[in-house]
Enzyme design. Structure first.
Site, mmCIF file in Angstrom:
data_model
loop_
_atom_site.group_PDB
_atom_site.id
_atom_site.type_symbol
_atom_site.label_atom_id
_atom_site.label_comp_id
_atom_site.label_asym_id
_atom_site.label_seq_id
_atom_site.Cartn_x
_atom_site.Cartn_y
_atom_site.Cartn_z
ATOM 1 N N ALA A 207 0.780 -1.154 -0.071
ATOM 2 C CA ALA A 207 -0.072 0.092 0.020
ATOM 3 C C ALA A 207 1.000 1.288 0.029
ATOM 4 C CB ALA A 207 -1.078 0.075 1.126
ATOM 5 N N LYS B 284 -3.729 -13.572 -15.381
ATOM 6 C CA LYS B 284 -4.693 -14.097 -14.685
ATOM 7 C C LYS B 284 -6.159 -13.744 -15.431
ATOM 8 C CE LYS B 284 -7.151 -13.672 -10.097
ATOM 9 N NZ LYS B 284 -7.087 -12.851 -8.886
ATOM 10 N N THR C 157 -9.388 -8.644 -3.750
ATOM 11 C CA THR C 157 -9.744 -7.368 -3.611
ATOM 12 C C THR C 157 -8.655 -6.386 -2.734
ATOM 13 O OG1 THR C 157 -11.231 -7.790 -1.887
ATOM 14 C CG2 THR C 157 -12.282 -7.647 -3.921
ATOM 15 N N ILE D 165 -5.469 -5.658 -3.165
ATOM 16 C CA ILE D 165 -4.928 -4.660 -3.904
ATOM 17 C C ILE D 165 -5.830 -3.643 -4.617
ATOM 18 C CG2 ILE D 165 -3.489 -4.236 -5.907
ATOM 19 C CD1 ILE D 165 -1.606 -6.458 -4.869
#
Lengths: 508, 463
Positions: free
Chosen positions: A21, A84, A350, A352
């Site tokens: 973050a 992905k 969820t 990131i």
């Protein structure tokens, strides 16, 4: 550009915490605020570890990286990323069953009727064709194949998006380099105290263990679960959602990759939680998320280690968490980004995404000192809605199970959020899917999980019944055929990664 | 199987449009009847070319254009609305960003950086291509070429509501819908009832105080001026006048407060606007504005003007939206009604709430706005964010994009204190150079566009 001499402008931003973050925030702010004369300082301590297990992402990460000026191939090289196409859920409905939540659509609307109504109607009439046969990303993921989407709307290759699976620690390290090259000042140290303005309550400075004092106008709290500023300093209340999402612990461990690397993340339900598997280029990330009220740590570790696909590369690392979110993610002059603001477990990748949303929303609402209360109010409204909608989507995975262990029986019988009950009822009775613009999960995502966990529509759009059956059969057969042909022509996932890297490097 | 009967009350535009929709979309085990007992009064219809109304009416737009009963509409021109100036409200496609920065933010930066010169609204005006075309009385169809300024255009068709209702009635009857009398209807056991009768409206009385009227006088008059590609709005002493000029007729209405203004006074208000002329038809009806937040309760759906009524500018688009939502929320069986109703009500309330808020915003910022009831929470949030930072709130189901809200608020005289900081990272001269070239392209394209009247004449059937 000359800095603008306006005393109300933010001149100094302090980011506390250097995990995923923190460095995502630093990279984005240093790029998007370049030239405004704003100093950005990031405080991190080598003595404090980072969580760094958020390895699976959603397609939005691509746009975020682009907006930060980061080249995709460089990112893939530096973070050992794989592609992905979705998330595979194993044993979530009934044991022995699996489905993929793809980053793409199922079928296509026919004469204005959404595809799933047609599928539901035909299924009720005895057509056994699985929904997955109408999804290119599902079939490509299962075949371990990948290629970039194209824009021709007539091709199944235009019906999907993609994300990355990457090493979050490498990602943070890469962004650290990028950020520092853009002028972010990294300060090593541990914060021991803070100063607040006696009138406004705003944080004015942080004091480090060695006595240094770091002043700032705006503070971004990326200090992880402990929420050094948002929680400890400002005592911002926390909305606890653990009654809906009761898993509170995880063990994480990397292992060698032995199986073919599929372009998807796997989440396998276990007796009191679930286990993730995230294949990267150089290793596979694994973790077991569980409810500590239902299984001991020893047993949880045994479940994890006995279900690895290759030899472990480290000792399992324990994480504890509480699901929920801060009632205000922006309080006074502190914005909580990442785990300090809330946690919704990594089931749908969820973590990131929420970091990225926090950063982009902050940039959209970047404050000055005069209007910070307005900006904070809007930021909190946007983020609260997003958290709640993700929460409902995650809870759906748990409540829509047909498993027999006490943990899963308890999840089935718990009181659902009202907003979720209404959504499920609308789907079952008439095939209606949630209809909103604000939020990350849209109708195809809801459809994937509902149908994948055996919640099926008993009714559908009556217009579907007016479609000519023979024409419909031919159209559906063509759709399936187009998808099969497209998958057959799609390269192997790892081959694509290698060849693409060679092409990109040759081009440079 | 016993047929499921849909009973529709009211014999106007909404009733026949709904009947045509149901007859088209439902299978043969559904039966649709219309109790043609109280026509609604949608005099002027603004409809999207690809919307449900025109889809259902199968080529009616072309026919009505050929017959002089329709024209194109690029927006609304609010006369003498702010400090004696006209305000053009047009919903065009959003302008592209420049290096990731929204053009209004760059323009705001230019306006605030300038030591003298133009206001933010003045600098934005040349970028409102659709509004400029509208004011100039020009028209051209939108272009698919993204490089062309015409790709920004989002026109609507403006139609004579009575003529359109006639077409839809014929279409519905062709699809097997039958008209029945009240006595016959009473013997039916309806699967669903749609009530389109204006008298059935049980909306939020709050909107009467927000918009300041409860009655509408409408006159159809012989055309005296060239058809314009806009709806003209003007606040008179007697109320809010709406004026639409089609080739074969002009339709003028006045929304007024019956507690303060008599019908005669309303009539004299319209006369003061258009002068003495041949009146072809006149209606005067209760028309308190507003919308019903839960129009679908159990097996009864308030529809058309019984669900939402905001006057000529919005009644057509509101009906279009109701038709669109009904099509996607049709129940096929009794056990589906409740879920369909809940989803329909939520979706419609969102859409109508945003449209009504926009109208309220325009009224509040115009003459006499201070006498109207204050803002609802969504509109307050929009204004707060705009004034704080030249931005727009993202809300579910908003039919308007952020740029539209921003340009509208700026043109209505609201002031944004600051802009997105991203705008500060670009070289302002270079960015304004790009914007200047865009405006030049707009100028050239506008100059080459034919007049609205020329376009309509080219579509007219030879008499």
């Amino acid at each position: 550009m000359e800095p603008i001499a306006d005393p109300s402008l933010i001149r100094r931003i302090v980011i506390l915490g250097g995990g995923t973050a923190g460095w995502m925030t630093a990279a984005a702010l240093s790029h998007r605020l370049a030239g405004r004369g704003i100093d950005i300082v990031l405080i991190e301590s080598d003595a404090i570890g980072i969580v760094g297990v958020g390895e699976a992402t959603l397609p939005h990460i691509r746009f975020f990286n682009t907006a930060m000026g980061i080249d995709e191939q460089t990112l893939i090289d530096r973070t050992k990323a794989t592609f992905k196409l979705g998330i595979q859920f194993v044993d979530w409905g009934r044991p022995g069953e699996a489905y993929i939540h793809p980053f793409g659509a199922y079928g296509e609307p026919i004469d204005g009727v959404d595809f799933h109504h047609i599928w539901a109607m035909r299924r009720a009439a005895g057509d056994p064709t699985p929904l997955d046969d109408y999804s290119y990303p599902v079939r490509a993921a299962e075949a371990c194949r990948f290629q970039s989407p194209i824009t021709d709307p007539a091709s199944p290759l235009s019906t999907f998006s993609y994300a990355f699976q990457f090493d979050a620690s490498l990602y943070a390290g890469f962004l650290k380099e990028v950020s520092c090259a853009r002028g972010v000042v990294r300060t090593e140290g541990k914060v021991v105290s803070h100063s607040q303005d006696s009138e406004t309550g705003d944080i004015t400075a942080l004091t480090l263990e060695d006595g240094r004092r770091i002043e700032g106008d705006l503070f971004i709290d990326c200090s992880g679960f402990r929420g050094h500023l948002i929680a400890q300093a400002l005592e911002t209340p926390f909305d606890d959602w653990s009654h809906w999402l009761p898993c509170d612990s995880a063990f994480a461990v990397p292992c060698e990759t032995t199986a073919p690397v599929g372009p998807y993340t796997r989440a396998t339900a276990r007796q009191a939680g679930w286990q993730w598997r995230i294949p990267l280029q150089h290793r596979t990330g694994n973790g077991h998320v569980f409810s500590s009220a239902h299984i001991s740590d020893d047993a949880a570790v045994r479940v994890l280690m006995s279900n690895l696909e290759g030899p472990a590369l480290a000792e399992p690392r324990r994480l504890s968490f509480r699901t929920g979110r801060r009632r205000q993610l922006w309080n006074r002059n502190v914005v909580a980004v990442g785990l300090s603001g809330g946690f919704l477990e990594p089931l749908e990748s969820t973590s990131i995404y929420l970091i990225q949303l926090g950063i982009t929303t902050l940039l959209d609402l970047f404050p000055d000192k005069a209007g910070m209360a307005d900006d904070a109010r809007e930021y909190n409204a946007v983020m609260a809605l997003e958290f709640e909608r993700i929460r409902d989507f995650l809870v759906l995975h748990y409540v829509a199970n047909q498993r027999d262990e006490p943990f899963w029986r308890g999840m089935r019988s718990m009181t659902w959020p009202d907003s979720l009950s209404a959504k499920v009822e609308a789907f079952v009775t008439r095939g209606l899917l949630p209809d909103y613009d604000i939020g990350v999960f849209h109708p195809p995502s809801w459809l994937a999980v509902l149908a994948g966990q055996n919640i099926l529509p008993q009714g559908w759009d009556p217009r579907a019944e007016g479609l000519d059956a023979a024409t419909l059969s031919a159209r559906l057969a063509r759709l399936r055929n187009d998808i099969n042909n497209a998958v057959a022509q799609t390269p192997d996932h790892m081959t694509f990664i290698r060849d693409n890297a060679l092409r990109q490097h040759a081009a440079h | 199987m016993t047929a499921r009967t849909w009973v529709i009350h009211g014999g106007g535009l909404a009733a026949w449009a709904a009947a045509a929709l149901l007859a088209r979309d439902l299978t043969s085990d559904h039966n649709v009847v219309v109790v043609d007992d109280a026509a609604d009064t949608v005099d002027v219809v603004l409809a999207d070319p690809d919307g449900m109304l025109l889809q259902l009416a199968d080529g009616a737009a072309d026919d009505l254009l050929a017959d002089g009963q329709a024209g194109f509409c690029l927006g609304a021109l609010w006369r003498d609305w702010r400090a004696g100036k006209d305000i053009a409200v047009a919903h065009q496609e959003p302008l592209p960003n420049i290096d990731g920065v929204a053009i209004p933010d760059l323009v705001h930066r230019a306006a605030t950086s300038a030591t003298e010169g133009h206001s933010y609204a003045d600098l934005l005006a040349p970028l409102q291509f659709q509004a400029r075309a509208m004011i100039a009385g020009h028209y051209a169809h939108p272009s698919a070429d993204r490089q062309s300024p015409r790709s920004l255009l989002k026109p609507q068709i403006i139609l004579d509501g009575i003529a359109l209702a006639t077409r839809l009635k014929a279409k519905a009857q062709q699809l097997g819908v039958t008209a029945v009398c009240e006595t016959e209807a009473a013997e039916l056991s309806p699967f669903m009832t749609l009530d389109t009768r204006p008298a059935a409206f049980a909306g939020d009385a709050d909107w009467r105080t927000r918009l300041g009227h409860d009655r509408r006088l409408t006159m159809y008059v012989r055309p005296r001026r060239a058809p314009q590609p806009y709806v003209e709005m003007r606040l008179l002493a007697q109320g809010l006048a709406t004026h639409v000029a089609l080739p074969h007729v002009e339709i003028v209405s006045l929304d007024y407060d019956s507690a303060l203004v008599t019908t005669d006074q309303a009539r004299s208000g319209i006369t003061s606007l258009i002068g003495e002329t041949d009146i072809l038809q006149e209606t005067d009806a209760s028309s308190g504005p507003g919308f019903v937040r839960t129009p679908w309760r159990d097996k009864t759906l308030a529809f058309g003007l019984a669900a939402a009524r905001f006057g000529p500018l919005m009644d057509g688009v509101c009906l279009d939206e109701q038709l669109r939502r009904l099509a996607t929320h049709l129940p096929g069986a009794p056990d589906q009604v409740s879920a369909c109703a809940a989803a329909y009500n939520q979706a419609l309330a969102r859409d109508l709430g945003h449209r009504a808020d926009r109208l309220h915003l325009i009224r509040l910022q115009g003459p006499g706005g201070e006498r109207l009831a204050p803002l609802g929470p969504d509109l307050q949030r929009r204004i707060d964010l705009f004034q704080s930072r030249n931005a727009s709130v993202a809300l579910d189901g908003d039919p308007y994009d952020a740029q539209h809200w921003i340009m509208l608020m700026a043109s209505l005289g609201l002031q944004a204190r600051r802009h997105d900081v991203q705008a500060d990272r670009l070289n302002l001269s270079a960015a304004m150079g790009s914007i200047g070239r865009m405006v030049m392209a707009f100028d050239q394209t506008l100059a080459a566009m034919p007049s609205h009247e020329t376009v309509l004449n080219s579509l007219r059937r030879a008499d």
